[in-house]
Design a protein around this motif. Structure first.
Motif, PDB file in Angstrom:
ATOM      1  N   SER A   1       0.820  -1.215   0.000  1.00  0.00           N
ATOM      2  CA  SER A   1       0.000   0.000   0.000  1.00  0.00           C
ATOM      3  C   SER A   1       0.854   1.265   0.000  1.00  0.00           C
ATOM      4  CB  SER A   1      -0.937   0.011   1.210  1.00  0.00           C
ATOM      5  OG  SER A   1      -0.193   0.039   2.421  1.00  0.00           O
ATOM      6  N   TRP A   2       2.141   1.117   0.279  1.00  0.00           N
ATOM      7  CA  TRP A   2       3.058   2.256   0.261  1.00  0.00           C
ATOM      8  C   TRP A   2       4.044   2.068  -0.882  1.00  0.00           C
ATOM      9  CZ3 TRP A   2       4.964   4.827   5.379  1.00  0.00           C
ATOM     10  CH2 TRP A   2       3.853   5.224   6.137  1.00  0.00           C
ATOM     11  N   SER A   3       3.972   2.894  -1.885  1.00  0.00           N
ATOM     12  CA  SER A   3       4.889   2.814  -3.022  1.00  0.00           C
ATOM     13  C   SER A   3       6.235   3.425  -2.657  1.00  0.00           C
ATOM     14  CB  SER A   3       4.297   3.557  -4.221  1.00  0.00           C
ATOM     15  OG  SER A   3       4.254   4.957  -3.946  1.00  0.00           O
ATOM     16  N   VAL A   4       7.219   3.200  -3.504  1.00  0.00           N
ATOM     17  CA  VAL A   4       8.545   3.804  -3.311  1.00  0.00           C
ATOM     18  C   VAL A   4       8.432   5.321  -3.232  1.00  0.00           C
ATOM     19  CG1 VAL A   4      10.802   4.176  -4.398  1.00  0.00           C
ATOM     20  CG2 VAL A   4       9.781   1.889  -4.390  1.00  0.00           C
TER      21      VAL A   4
ATOM     22  N   GLY B   1       6.382  -5.590  11.240  1.00  0.00           N
ATOM     23  CA  GLY B   1       5.146  -5.113  10.630  1.00  0.00           C
ATOM     24  C   GLY B   1       4.802  -3.671  10.926  1.00  0.00           C
ATOM     25  N   ASP B   2       5.722  -2.931  11.524  1.00  0.00           N
ATOM     26  CA  ASP B   2       5.431  -1.541  11.889  1.00  0.00           C
ATOM     27  C   ASP B   2       6.090  -0.591  10.895  1.00  0.00           C
ATOM     28  OD1 ASP B   2       4.880   0.862  13.044  1.00  0.00           O
ATOM     29  OD2 ASP B   2       5.604   0.344  15.044  1.00  0.00           O
ATOM     30  N   LYS B   3       5.374  -0.285   9.822  1.00  0.00           N
ATOM     31  CA  LYS B   3       5.945   0.564   8.775  1.00  0.00           C
ATOM     32  C   LYS B   3       6.135   1.998   9.243  1.00  0.00           C
ATOM     33  CE  LYS B   3       1.489   1.446   6.420  1.00  0.00           C
ATOM     34  NZ  LYS B   3       0.645   0.531   7.212  1.00  0.00           N
ATOM     35  N   SER B   4       5.421   2.426  10.269  1.00  0.00           N
ATOM     36  CA  SER B   4       5.525   3.809  10.733  1.00  0.00           C
ATOM     37  C   SER B   4       6.927   4.140  11.214  1.00  0.00           C
ATOM     38  CB  SER B   4       4.521   4.078  11.855  1.00  0.00           C
ATOM     39  OG  SER B   4       4.863   3.353  13.029  1.00  0.00           O
ATOM     40  N   VAL B   5       7.646   3.155  11.775  1.00  0.00           N
ATOM     41  CA  VAL B   5       9.004   3.397  12.245  1.00  0.00           C
ATOM     42  C   VAL B   5      10.064   2.702  11.392  1.00  0.00           C
ATOM     43  CG1 VAL B   5       8.484   4.000  14.627  1.00  0.00           C
ATOM     44  CG2 VAL B   5       8.634   1.598  14.001  1.00  0.00           C
TER      45      VAL B   5
ATOM     46  N   ASP C   1      -2.625  -1.433  15.003  1.00  0.00           N
ATOM     47  CA  ASP C   1      -3.268  -0.162  15.326  1.00  0.00           C
ATOM     48  C   ASP C   1      -4.167   0.281  14.173  1.00  0.00           C
ATOM     49  OD1 ASP C   1      -1.679   1.051  13.372  1.00  0.00           O
ATOM     50  OD2 ASP C   1      -0.263   1.928  14.804  1.00  0.00           O
ATOM     51  N   THR C   2      -4.795   1.438  14.324  1.00  0.00           N
ATOM     52  CA  THR C   2      -5.771   1.901  13.331  1.00  0.00           C
ATOM     53  C   THR C   2      -5.130   2.262  11.992  1.00  0.00           C
ATOM     54  OG1 THR C   2      -5.573   4.141  14.234  1.00  0.00           O
ATOM     55  CG2 THR C   2      -7.357   2.763  15.089  1.00  0.00           C
ATOM     56  N   SER C   3      -3.805   2.428  11.980  1.00  0.00           N
ATOM     57  CA  SER C   3      -3.093   2.737  10.734  1.00  0.00           C
ATOM     58  C   SER C   3      -2.501   1.505  10.078  1.00  0.00           C
ATOM     59  CB  SER C   3      -1.978   3.757  11.001  1.00  0.00           C
ATOM     60  OG  SER C   3      -2.506   4.967  11.495  1.00  0.00           O
TER      61      SER C   3
END
Length: 337
Positions: free
Chosen positions: A28-31, A151-155, A214-216
């Motif tokens: 879901s997150w492109s380069v 699995g935590d793309k935020s960090v 989480d919600t994100s």
């Protein structure tokens, strides 16, 4: 005698984590999306079994080799890390042994994150200018990857691993070559950048490894790093610009007297906002996050090393340094090259 920075070197793990790698894991997150959010292309990530002491020794050996330093002259080791080899013994003691430094050498760890390099400079300045030490090895060695859930793309998109080594010496001078300093602490923000489990307050249990989403869509457990990015941004925008103003006032300087600025390299979005709010030109506002990501206490010395490699600094330049983040903790100083 006045303390000054004599040399800076670094160690970067061979493994890298690129935006292409992350995009494969998080479709879901492109380069392009990852880069637009962070400004980061690549992060160096240590091996799972690689230790902070190993990274520290590698950075220190680079410093010693690149600058022909006599190991016997090093009389103090300051090691900043938030991923020590053990709760005890002190990682700096292990580094002293691995480097073969004298047993008359002082050594200590201090646990500070993004403000740690500036705090380290203040400790080194105090030791040198009170005659307690002459040649100080200031090491920053960080491996947040050990705390981050896969699995935590935020960090995972932000943080990289790195170690740096700085030699701080003393010489006769009519004025300070490091300083003055400003410091700040607000422990009320501690929960916004935290590894909840693993210390004495919340020891590791079976529940510490239970993953939740989480919600994100970020997946982590309570033994992993958690960051509340929105709150960290609010804290940064509130404290850093005012700290810069206080530091300049304390030094009896204005912004035009500063040749270069190196802030903690959190991410592009935050640094763009800080540059706009503090009013420094792009030419003077140095960045290095693109190649390394957020390496916590190692970001500022990596920025210094990059600027040296690019031959930006000349003798007499004033460089303003500000670190800020986990704790909450922040600190700023001005160094003369």
């Amino acid at each position: 005698m006045k303390a000054y920075i004599a040399a800076v070197s670094s160690y970067l793990p061979e493994n890298t984590l690129t935006n292409e790698d992350l995009a494969l894991e998080f479709p879901s997150w492109s380069v392009d999306k990852i880069f637009s959010k962070t400004g980061i292309h690549t992060r160096h990530i240590c091996h799972a079994d690689q230790t902070i002491s190993e990274m520290s020794v590698a950075a220190a050996e680079s410093l010693i080799s690149e600058h022909a330093i006599d190991k016997s002259t090093i009389d103090y080791v300051l090691l900043c890390t938030q991923s020590p080899d053990y709760f005890l013994p002190t990682t700096a003691c292990l580094v002293q042994s691995e480097l073969g430094l004298s047993t008359s050498c002082g050594a200590l760890d201090f646990n500070l994150g993004c403000s740690g390099y500036v705090y380290g400079l203040s400790l080194a300045k105090g030791l040198i200018e009170t005659g307690q030490a002459s040649n100080i090895l200031l090491i920053t060695s960080e491996a947040y990857s050990k705390h981050i859930a896969a699995g935590d793309k935020s960090v995972r998109t932000l943080f990289g691993d790195a170690a740096t080594a700085t030699l701080i010496k003393g010489k006769e001078s009519s004025h300070d070559l490091i300083g003055p300093f400003v410091f700040g602490t607000d422990g009320n923000g501690g929960d916004n950048l935290i590894v909840p489990d693993g210390g004495s307050k919340n020891p590791i249990t079976d529940a510490s490894s239970v993953l939740t989403e989480d919600t994100s869509g970020n997946v982590r457990a309570s033994k992993n790093l958690y960051m509340n990015g929105a709150e960290i941004l609010l804290f940064t925008m509130k404290t850093v610009p005012s700290s810069v103003d206080t530091l300049l006032e304390k030094a009896n300087l204005n912004k035009d007297d500063i040749d270069y600025v190196i802030f903690h390299q959190a991410n592009k979005f935050m640094l763009d906002k800080l540059r706009s709010k503090t009013g420094f030109s792009e030419e003077r506002f140095l960045t290095s996050y693109e190649r390394y990501g957020n390496t916590v206490s190692s970001t500022i010395p990596l920025g210094i090393k990059k600027a040296i490699a690019e031959q930006k600094f000349k003798a007499g330049d004033r460089i303003l340094l500000v670190g800020f983040g986990v704790g909450y903790s922040w600190a700023g100083t001005i160094i003369e090259w």
